[in-house]
Design a protein around this motif. Structure first.
Motif, PDB file in Angstrom:
ATOM      1  N   THR A   9       0.819  -1.222   0.000  1.00 17.63           N
ATOM      2  CA  THR A   9       0.000   0.000   0.000  1.00 17.63           C
ATOM      3  C   THR A   9       0.848   1.266   0.000  1.00 17.63           C
ATOM      4  O   THR A   9       0.549   2.227  -0.720  1.00 17.63           O
ATOM      5  CB  THR A   9      -0.932   0.002   1.225  1.00 17.63           C
ATOM      6  N   ASP A  10       1.935   1.263   0.777  1.00 20.16           N
ATOM      7  CA  ASP A  10       2.783   2.480   0.833  1.00 20.16           C
ATOM      8  C   ASP A  10       3.335   2.831  -0.541  1.00 20.16           C
ATOM      9  O   ASP A  10       3.282   3.986  -0.982  1.00 20.16           O
ATOM     10  CB  ASP A  10       3.942   2.284   1.834  1.00 20.16           C
ATOM     11  N   LYS A  11       3.835   1.802  -1.242  1.00 19.43           N
ATOM     12  CA  LYS A  11       4.393   2.048  -2.584  1.00 19.43           C
ATOM     13  C   LYS A  11       3.263   2.415  -3.551  1.00 19.43           C
ATOM     14  O   LYS A  11       3.437   3.268  -4.413  1.00 19.43           O
ATOM     15  CB  LYS A  11       5.128   0.788  -3.069  1.00 19.43           C
ATOM     16  N   HIS A  12       2.090   1.791  -3.365  1.00 23.24           N
ATOM     17  CA  HIS A  12       0.908   2.130  -4.176  1.00 23.24           C
ATOM     18  C   HIS A  12       0.611   3.614  -4.042  1.00 23.24           C
ATOM     19  O   HIS A  12       0.443   4.319  -5.035  1.00 23.24           O
ATOM     20  CB  HIS A  12      -0.282   1.299  -3.693  1.00 23.24           C
ATOM     21  N   ILE A  13       0.594   4.109  -2.809  1.00 17.69           N
ATOM     22  CA  ILE A  13       0.291   5.523  -2.569  1.00 17.69           C
ATOM     23  C   ILE A  13       1.343   6.419  -3.211  1.00 17.69           C
ATOM     24  O   ILE A  13       1.011   7.401  -3.901  1.00 17.69           O
ATOM     25  CB  ILE A  13       0.201   5.798  -1.048  1.00 17.69           C
ATOM     26  N   LYS A  14       2.632   6.063  -3.013  1.00 16.96           N
ATOM     27  CA  LYS A  14       3.715   6.908  -3.572  1.00 16.96           C
ATOM     28  C   LYS A  14       3.618   6.982  -5.100  1.00 16.96           C
ATOM     29  O   LYS A  14       3.625   8.066  -5.694  1.00 16.96           O
ATOM     30  CB  LYS A  14       5.087   6.347  -3.166  1.00 16.96           C
ATOM     31  N   ILE A  15       3.490   5.826  -5.740  1.00 18.69           N
ATOM     32  CA  ILE A  15       3.506   5.806  -7.208  1.00 18.69           C
ATOM     33  C   ILE A  15       2.248   6.453  -7.779  1.00 18.69           C
ATOM     34  O   ILE A  15       2.316   7.269  -8.708  1.00 18.69           O
ATOM     35  CB  ILE A  15       3.706   4.366  -7.723  1.00 18.69           C
ATOM     36  N   MET A  16       1.061   6.147  -7.190  1.00 20.11           N
ATOM     37  CA  MET A  16      -0.174   6.751  -7.720  1.00 20.11           C
ATOM     38  C   MET A  16      -0.166   8.259  -7.502  1.00 20.11           C
ATOM     39  O   MET A  16      -0.647   9.014  -8.347  1.00 20.11           O
ATOM     40  CB  MET A  16      -1.399   6.109  -7.078  1.00 20.11           C
ATOM     41  N   SER A  17       0.419   8.723  -6.403  1.00 23.53           N
ATOM     42  CA  SER A  17       0.513  10.177  -6.177  1.00 23.53           C
ATOM     43  C   SER A  17       1.432  10.789  -7.212  1.00 23.53           C
ATOM     44  O   SER A  17       1.144  11.857  -7.765  1.00 23.53           O
ATOM     45  CB  SER A  17       1.039  10.436  -4.762  1.00 23.53           C
ATOM     46  N   GLY A  18       2.527  10.099  -7.535  1.00 16.48           N
ATOM     47  CA  GLY A  18       3.458  10.577  -8.567  1.00 16.48           C
ATOM     48  C   GLY A  18       2.788  10.606  -9.932  1.00 16.48           C
ATOM     49  O   GLY A  18       2.970  11.552 -10.714  1.00 16.48           O
ATOM     50  N   VAL A  19       1.968   9.594 -10.213  1.00 15.77           N
ATOM     51  CA  VAL A  19       1.244   9.526 -11.488  1.00 15.77           C
ATOM     52  C   VAL A  19       0.283  10.720 -11.598  1.00 15.77           C
ATOM     53  O   VAL A  19       0.240  11.412 -12.616  1.00 15.77           O
ATOM     54  CB  VAL A  19       0.464   8.195 -11.590  1.00 15.77           C
ATOM     55  N   ILE A  20      -0.475  10.958 -10.528  1.00 13.04           N
ATOM     56  CA  ILE A  20      -1.440  12.062 -10.538  1.00 13.04           C
ATOM     57  C   ILE A  20      -0.704  13.395 -10.731  1.00 13.04           C
ATOM     58  O   ILE A  20      -1.094  14.214 -11.581  1.00 13.04           O
ATOM     59  CB  ILE A  20      -2.271  12.069  -9.239  1.00 13.04           C
ATOM     60  N   PHE A  21       0.389  13.588  -9.988  1.00 16.99           N
ATOM     61  CA  PHE A  21       1.173  14.826 -10.103  1.00 16.99           C
ATOM     62  C   PHE A  21       1.698  15.003 -11.527  1.00 16.99           C
ATOM     63  O   PHE A  21       1.556  16.075 -12.125  1.00 16.99           O
ATOM     64  CB  PHE A  21       2.350  14.800  -9.121  1.00 16.99           C
ATOM     65  N   SER A  22       2.234  13.926 -12.108  1.00 10.64           N
ATOM     66  CA  SER A  22       2.814  14.022 -13.471  1.00 10.64           C
ATOM     67  C   SER A  22       1.734  14.318 -14.507  1.00 10.64           C
ATOM     68  O   SER A  22       1.936  15.136 -15.403  1.00 10.64           O
ATOM     69  CB  SER A  22       3.500  12.698 -13.827  1.00 10.64           C
ATOM     70  N   ASP A  23       0.574  13.674 -14.375  1.00 12.01           N
ATOM     71  CA  ASP A  23      -0.516  13.904 -15.339  1.00 12.01           C
ATOM     72  C   ASP A  23      -1.013  15.345 -15.259  1.00 12.01           C
ATOM     73  O   ASP A  23      -1.236  16.000 -16.287  1.00 12.01           O
ATOM     74  CB  ASP A  23      -1.678  12.936 -15.073  1.00 12.01           C
ATOM     75  N   VAL A  24      -1.163  15.855 -14.029  1.00  9.68           N
ATOM     76  CA  VAL A  24      -1.624  17.243 -13.867  1.00  9.68           C
ATOM     77  C   VAL A  24      -0.580  18.206 -14.436  1.00  9.68           C
ATOM     78  O   VAL A  24      -0.920  19.176 -15.125  1.00  9.68           O
ATOM     79  CB  VAL A  24      -1.934  17.538 -12.384  1.00  9.68           C
ATOM     80  N   ALA A  25       0.717  17.901 -14.209  1.00  8.92           N
ATOM     81  CA  ALA A  25       1.792  18.747 -14.758  1.00  8.92           C
ATOM     82  C   ALA A  25       1.755  18.731 -16.284  1.00  8.92           C
ATOM     83  O   ALA A  25       1.904  19.777 -16.934  1.00  8.92           O
ATOM     84  CB  ALA A  25       3.151  18.231 -14.250  1.00  8.92           C
ATOM     85  N   LEU A  26       1.478  17.563 -16.883  1.00  8.32           N
ATOM     86  CA  LEU A  26       1.406  17.447 -18.347  1.00  8.32           C
ATOM     87  C   LEU A  26       0.234  18.273 -18.878  1.00  8.32           C
ATOM     88  O   LEU A  26       0.365  19.005 -19.863  1.00  8.32           O
ATOM     89  CB  LEU A  26       1.255  15.973 -18.739  1.00  8.32           C
ATOM     90  N   VAL A  27      -0.922  18.188 -18.191  1.00  5.25           N
ATOM     91  CA  VAL A  27      -2.095  18.974 -18.618  1.00  5.25           C
ATOM     92  C   VAL A  27      -1.778  20.465 -18.521  1.00  5.25           C
ATOM     93  O   VAL A  27      -2.063  21.235 -19.452  1.00  5.25           O
ATOM     94  CB  VAL A  27      -3.328  18.622 -17.741  1.00  5.25           C
ATOM     95  N   LEU A  28      -1.125  20.883 -17.421  1.00  7.04           N
ATOM     96  CA  LEU A  28      -0.781  22.300 -17.250  1.00  7.04           C
ATOM     97  C   LEU A  28       0.185  22.757 -18.346  1.00  7.04           C
ATOM     98  O   LEU A  28       0.036  23.848 -18.913  1.00  7.04           O
ATOM     99  CB  LEU A  28      -0.156  22.529 -15.868  1.00  7.04           C
TER     100      LEU A  28
END
Ligand code: HEM
Length: 126
Positions: free
Chosen positions: A28-47
């Motif tokens: 779960t810890d790694k799940h949270i880290k990677i999914m948070s990174g995915v969300i951050f990267s996708d939002v950065a790409l949209v911006l």
């Protein structure tokens, strides 16, 4: 050229999405880290697309249908990301009654994110 690069980045983020998702039960810890990174990267790409490529200037009532379809999948993904973070934080705090909510978000979000890449790639050829 830039569309190839942004679609490639979107594909790489999607690979991390599926990797992070595969850890949802085992780590779960790694799940949270990677999914948070995915969300951050996708939002950065949209911006980047909105600010760097003035993507919003293409948004109008006259825009082609396939662009409307792409924007529908992309916006739905971002909105569901917000839901995943809210529910994910509750689960992290031990509120396991939200597990079914996360599974439901997952069932809608995953195809939405895949279709965001499929439609953005299709845009390169139309
Ligand atoms: C971005 C997309 C995300 C997707 C698609 C996703 C998907 C899932 C799924 C399907 C489960 C249920 C696993 C099961 O069936 O037991 C789950 C569990 C969980 N997720 Fe996520 N998640 C995402 C993001 C996040 C984020 C951002 C956080 C934290 C802020 C988070 C925290 C958790 C936690 C704590 C669990 C519970 C693990 C457990 O106790 O079994 N998730 N996730």
């Amino acid at each position: 050229m830039i569309s190839i690069v942004t679609n490639l980045i979107s594909f790489i983020i999607l690979c991390f999405f599926f990797y992070g998702r595969s850890l949802r039960k085992s780590n779960t810890d790694k799940h949270i880290k990677i999914m948070s990174g995915v969300i951050f990267s996708d939002v950065a790409l949209v911006l980047f697309l909105v600010l760097g490529r003035s993507a919003l200037s293409k948004v109008s009532m006259e825009m082609p249908v396939y662009l409307i379809i792409h924007i529908f999948f992309a916006l739905s993904t971002v909105i569901l990301y917000v839901a995943a973070v809210i529910v994910g934080l509750k689960l992290k705090r031990g509120q396991t009654r939200y597990l079914n909510k996360m599974r439901l978000i997952d069932k809608v979000l995953t195809p939405m994110r895949v279709m965001t890449l499929v439609t953005s790639t299709a845009l390169m050829f139309i």
